[in-house]
Design a protein around this motif. Structure first.
Motif, mmCIF file in Angstrom:
data_model
loop_
_atom_site.group_PDB
_atom_site.id
_atom_site.type_symbol
_atom_site.label_atom_id
_atom_site.label_comp_id
_atom_site.label_asym_id
_atom_site.label_seq_id
_atom_site.Cartn_x
_atom_site.Cartn_y
_atom_site.Cartn_z
ATOM 1 N N ALA A 1 22.155 46.879 63.353
ATOM 2 C CA ALA A 1 21.291 45.944 63.488
ATOM 3 C C ALA A 1 19.862 47.062 63.486
ATOM 4 N N LEU A 2 20.210 47.930 63.814
ATOM 5 C CA LEU A 2 19.007 49.102 63.966
ATOM 6 C C LEU A 2 18.467 49.948 63.205
ATOM 7 N N GLU A 3 19.789 50.268 62.334
ATOM 8 C CA GLU A 3 18.825 51.824 61.275
ATOM 9 C C GLU A 3 17.894 50.913 59.882
ATOM 10 N N ARG A 4 17.372 52.227 59.704
ATOM 11 C CA ARG A 4 16.373 52.046 58.635
ATOM 12 C C ARG A 4 17.278 51.387 57.537
ATOM 13 N N LYS A 5 16.978 50.351 56.596
ATOM 14 C CA LYS A 5 16.801 50.223 55.835
ATOM 15 C C LYS A 5 18.270 49.067 55.519
ATOM 16 N N LEU A 6 19.177 49.076 56.691
ATOM 17 C CA LEU A 6 20.072 48.337 56.860
ATOM 18 C C LEU A 6 19.818 46.711 57.533
ATOM 19 N N GLU A 7 20.607 46.049 57.591
ATOM 20 C CA GLU A 7 20.802 44.514 58.180
ATOM 21 C C GLU A 7 21.709 43.450 57.899
ATOM 22 N N ASN A 8 21.768 43.339 59.713
ATOM 23 C CA ASN A 8 23.604 42.581 59.918
ATOM 24 C C ASN A 8 23.399 41.252 59.294
ATOM 25 N N ALA A 9 24.407 40.980 58.651
ATOM 26 C CA ALA A 9 24.196 39.115 57.600
ATOM 27 C C ALA A 9 25.293 38.686 58.127
ATOM 28 N N PRO A 10 25.310 37.956 59.412
ATOM 29 C CA PRO A 10 26.974 37.060 60.675
ATOM 30 C C PRO A 10 27.323 36.265 59.584
ATOM 31 N N ILE A 11 28.145 36.316 58.521
ATOM 32 C CA ILE A 11 29.028 36.145 57.202
ATOM 33 C C ILE A 11 30.232 36.926 57.814
#
Ligand code: AMP
Ligand code: GLY
Length: 435
Positions: free
Chosen positions: A38-48
């Protein structure tokens, strides 16, 4: 370009982080991810996690390529579902994943293609299994046919242990359907290593070699775990043994699958026993990368991972070279209290914030998360949320040096009653000491 990584462990954190370093990538979604991704640059979590929802998500977000981390979605046919929707995905189909999901499929396949592995017999009838144990005598290894989250293998040192494993799996059915059939195999002695490749169904690109530490406690004692630490490269695979493993094991797997009408594309992990005669024999296949092996391997990878995956998906893995950091990398897992039986959640993890700032300014270490979430006071603290929590991964001029660097980092991280081995890398270090 946008990418999607499936999974939420340390392996997926390492994969997504490495993919994000490509200048052509502007976002990597991780489904479901963890507090580290969740905290890395360019990364985004998707709760699926459901496959039909992941397919819809990939379409909606115009994901260029999806990369699958764990075996569960592969076994459930995620690759088939994405391909049916005309979406690019890297991983084996459900049918190809049988190399991991059915021990009997894997053993029979190896027999058909003369791939070196332990002698075995398979059983559904407990009476015949008991007779076989009396005839062969321990040590023997009893394995449930199906996926059993690391609980399907019993290394029996005595006949009694082998008999009770047969009863537990075939009679009491304590692993459910995964244990409706079993394999009983010869006990192999030696050094266990991990040999992982990428393949497009035709060409093979070996990744750096590694060694995992599967037992909970130092010196290979205590219960089996998913892996308490790993390092790369391992000196137990010499250049000549490496060539032999490709020739006698990896190549026959890929061509054998193709001959049988099943193209195997994806990561392929061969767990190997290197015997005293310096022969490699297959203990198991996994249809994915190893966790925690991926963490040190990704820290050493200098090539653009996206480029490798693109070649793999397009069937041109023979057109690409891979470059590794000449340094060694070593990762130490910090696991929750109670792991592996009953890991405790919600312990606050201290000491990560400063290291996150530091790790963004260096290529020499990275802290990969697995079982972490945000919580605690005001929801702003890292807390434990799974069995294996962190993998502290560092480079060094030698395995010893990488080990020192990883353990030095651990000194500044803490949570209540965490468990970590103190001897990760010891076999590799002793190898050089003896020379
Ligand atoms: P597997 O899931 O088949 O890799 O088995 C789990 C662990 O059991 C391996 O990592 C080995 O440590 C051990 N093991 C499996 N098969 C054998 C064998 N034939 N001889 C000795 N140890 C084995
Ligand atoms: N570390 C062992 C595995 O991923 O199967």
């Amino acid at each position: 370009m946008k990418l999607l990584v499936i999974g939420g462990g340390g392996r997926e954190h390492a994969l997504a982080w490495k993919l994000s370093l490509s200048p052509r990538v502007h976002k990597v979604f991780v489904a479901p991810g963890n507090a580290g991704t969740a905290l890395e640059r360019k990364l985004e979590n998707a709760p699926i996690t459901l496959i039909p929802e992941l397919v819809e998500f990939a379409k909606k977000e115009h994901i260029a390529i999806t990369i699958v981390g764990p075996e569960i979605p592969l076994a459930a046919g995620i690759v088939d579902a994405f391909q049916a929707a005309d979406l690019k995905i890297f991983g084996p189909t459900q049918q190809a994943a049988q190399l991991e999901t059915s021990k009997i499929f894997a053993k029979e396949f190896m027999q058909r293609h003369h791939i070196p592995t332990a002698a075995y017999a398979s059983f559904t009838d407990p009476v015949l299994a008991h007779q076989y144990i009396d005839q062969k005598s321990a040590p023997l290894v009893v394995k449930a046919d199906g996926l059993a989250a690391g609980k399907g293998v019993v290394v029996a040192q005595t006949n009694e242990q082998a008999h009770s494993a047969v009863n537990a799996i075939l009679v009491e059915k304590n692993l459910g359907n995964a244990g409706s059939e079993i394999v009983i195999e010869e006990f192999l002695q030696g050094i266990e290593v991990s040999f992982i490749v990428m393949t497009d169904g035709q060409h093979i690109l070996p990744l750096a070699t590694s060694q995992d530490h599967k037992r909970l406690y130092d010196g290979e004692s205590g219960p089996n775990t998913g892996g308490m630490g790993a390092y790369s490269p391992t000196p137990f695979i010499s250049p000549s043994l490496h060539a032999k493993i490709i020739r006698d094991i990896i190549h026959p797997v890929i061509t054998g699958m193709k001959q049988e009408g099943i193209s195997y594309s994806g990561f392929l992990y061969a767990g190997l026993m290197i015997t005293a005669e310096n022969q490699a024999k297959v203990l198991e296949f996994n249809c994915r990368l190893g966790d925690p092996e991926t963490q040190p391997i990704m820290l050493r990878l200098k090539s653009d991972l996206l480029t490798l995956v693109e070649h793999a998906v397009n069937g041109t893995l023979d057109k690409v070279d891979v470059e590794w950091d000449r340094r060694a990398a070593l990762g130490v897992v910090m696991a929750a209290h109670g792991y592996p039986e009953n890991p405790r959640k919600n312990d606050v993890i201290h000491g990560l914030s400063n290291l996150i700032v530091e790790q963004n300014n260096t290529d020499s270490f990275h802290i990969f998360h697995s079982g972490t979430a945000m919580g605690g006071d005001g929801g702003k603290e890292f807390i434990t949320a799974g069995g294996r929590v962190l993998c502290i991964t560092a480079l060094g001029e030698s395995i010893k040096n990488a080990q020192q660097n990883a353990y030095k980092l651990i000194e500044s991280i803490s949570f209540n009653n965490y468990q970590a081995r103190r001897d990760i890398g010891y076999q590799g270090i002793n190898f050089y000491r003896k020379k």
